[in-house]
Write an enzyme that holds these catalytic residues in place. Sequence first.
Site, PDB file in Angstrom:
ATOM      1  N   HIS A  56       0.830  -1.206   0.000  1.00  0.00           N
ATOM      2  CA  HIS A  56       0.000   0.000   0.000  1.00  0.00           C
ATOM      3  C   HIS A  56       0.860   1.249   0.000  1.00  0.00           C
ATOM      4  CE1 HIS A  56       0.725  -0.510   4.297  1.00  0.00           C
ATOM      5  NE2 HIS A  56       0.170   0.657   4.573  1.00  0.00           N
ATOM      6  N   HIS A  58       1.394   3.941   1.885  1.00  0.00           N
ATOM      7  CA  HIS A  58       1.968   4.717   3.001  1.00  0.00           C
ATOM      8  C   HIS A  58       3.497   4.748   2.926  1.00  0.00           C
ATOM      9  CE1 HIS A  58      -1.923   4.170   5.562  1.00  0.00           C
ATOM     10  NE2 HIS A  58      -1.973   5.246   4.798  1.00  0.00           N
ATOM     11  N   HIS A  61       6.022   2.146   3.931  1.00  0.00           N
ATOM     12  CA  HIS A  61       6.055   0.916   3.120  1.00  0.00           C
ATOM     13  C   HIS A  61       6.709   1.136   1.753  1.00  0.00           C
ATOM     14  CE1 HIS A  61       3.524  -1.359   5.979  1.00  0.00           C
ATOM     15  NE2 HIS A  61       3.230  -0.124   6.332  1.00  0.00           N
ATOM     16  N   ASP A 133      -0.493  -3.954   6.088  1.00  0.00           N
ATOM     17  CA  ASP A 133      -1.119  -3.413   7.291  1.00  0.00           C
ATOM     18  C   ASP A 133      -2.586  -3.830   7.366  1.00  0.00           C
ATOM     19  OD1 ASP A 133       1.287  -2.271   7.846  1.00  0.00           O
ATOM     20  OD2 ASP A 133       0.628  -0.189   7.710  1.00  0.00           O
ATOM     21  N   HIS A 171       4.348  -4.787  10.414  1.00  0.00           N
ATOM     22  CA  HIS A 171       4.790  -4.116  11.646  1.00  0.00           C
ATOM     23  C   HIS A 171       4.963  -5.099  12.805  1.00  0.00           C
ATOM     24  CE1 HIS A 171       4.280   0.181  10.540  1.00  0.00           C
ATOM     25  NE2 HIS A 171       3.345  -0.286   9.733  1.00  0.00           N
TER      26      HIS A 171
HETATM   27 FE    FE Z   1       2.469   0.788   8.066  1.00  0.00          FE
HETATM   28 ZN    ZN Z   2      -0.055   1.691   6.502  1.00  0.00          ZN
END
Ligand code: FE
Ligand code: ZN
Length: 241
Positions: A56, A58, A61, A133, A171
Amino acid sequence: MTVSAQLIPILSDNYAWRLVDSETGAVAIVDPADAKAIIAALEAAGGRLDLILLTHHHDDHIAGTDAVRAHFSVPVVGAAADAHRLPKLDQAVREGDTVKLGNASAQVIETPGHTRGQINFFFPDGEILLSGDTLFSLGCGRLIEGTPAEMFASLRKLAALPPGTKVCCGHEYTESNARFALSIDPDNTALQARAAEVKALRAAGKPTVPSLLSDELAANPFLLAPDVATFAARRAGKDKF
Ligand code: FE
Ligand code: ZN
């Protein structure tokens, strides 16, 4: 023929994943957000890279993607739905698409919830899920862009994968997830055992992932939520925990 996954700790609590197709030696990296750390890890492991996979958009990442791409001259795969806010994609994928890594291939699973365009990759060879995530050990991603119903449906898709699937998430959140999970499901013995294991691993400075999907199905309160309303209440509770 199988695919193996090895985590690379980056930033404060992110994991990138190095994947290897045993038959061809082809290597992929998932979510290379810290170019310096990723390039160093890949060089130390033999200097091969064939593919970059993004879950994704963000920054924690994708931030290192262009530098890693430039260093190894490899294609980047990510969600077609988020092509406008991802690094330039060489393969833009959707639900049900296939991504080749050597002789192995991953299935693309769209998992909206944390972000609208989030995707996960599942390699049947090796039973490896790159869950980004979406699904964490004992937790799930925050609903930054999606609705509870979307995330609930996304998690249901992941729950249907083989129970031996290794959940390779983005994470190291497991210890705080365990505290929240115990607060709502204190009598769950599978959860109690997992929480103790996680505490010991973290005390020893070790990662708690990948976890097994079968263990998540027994202990993760978000996978155990029986309906959207319960899921929504738990997700809102975790946000305030
Ligand atoms: Fe993240
Ligand atoms: Zn994220």
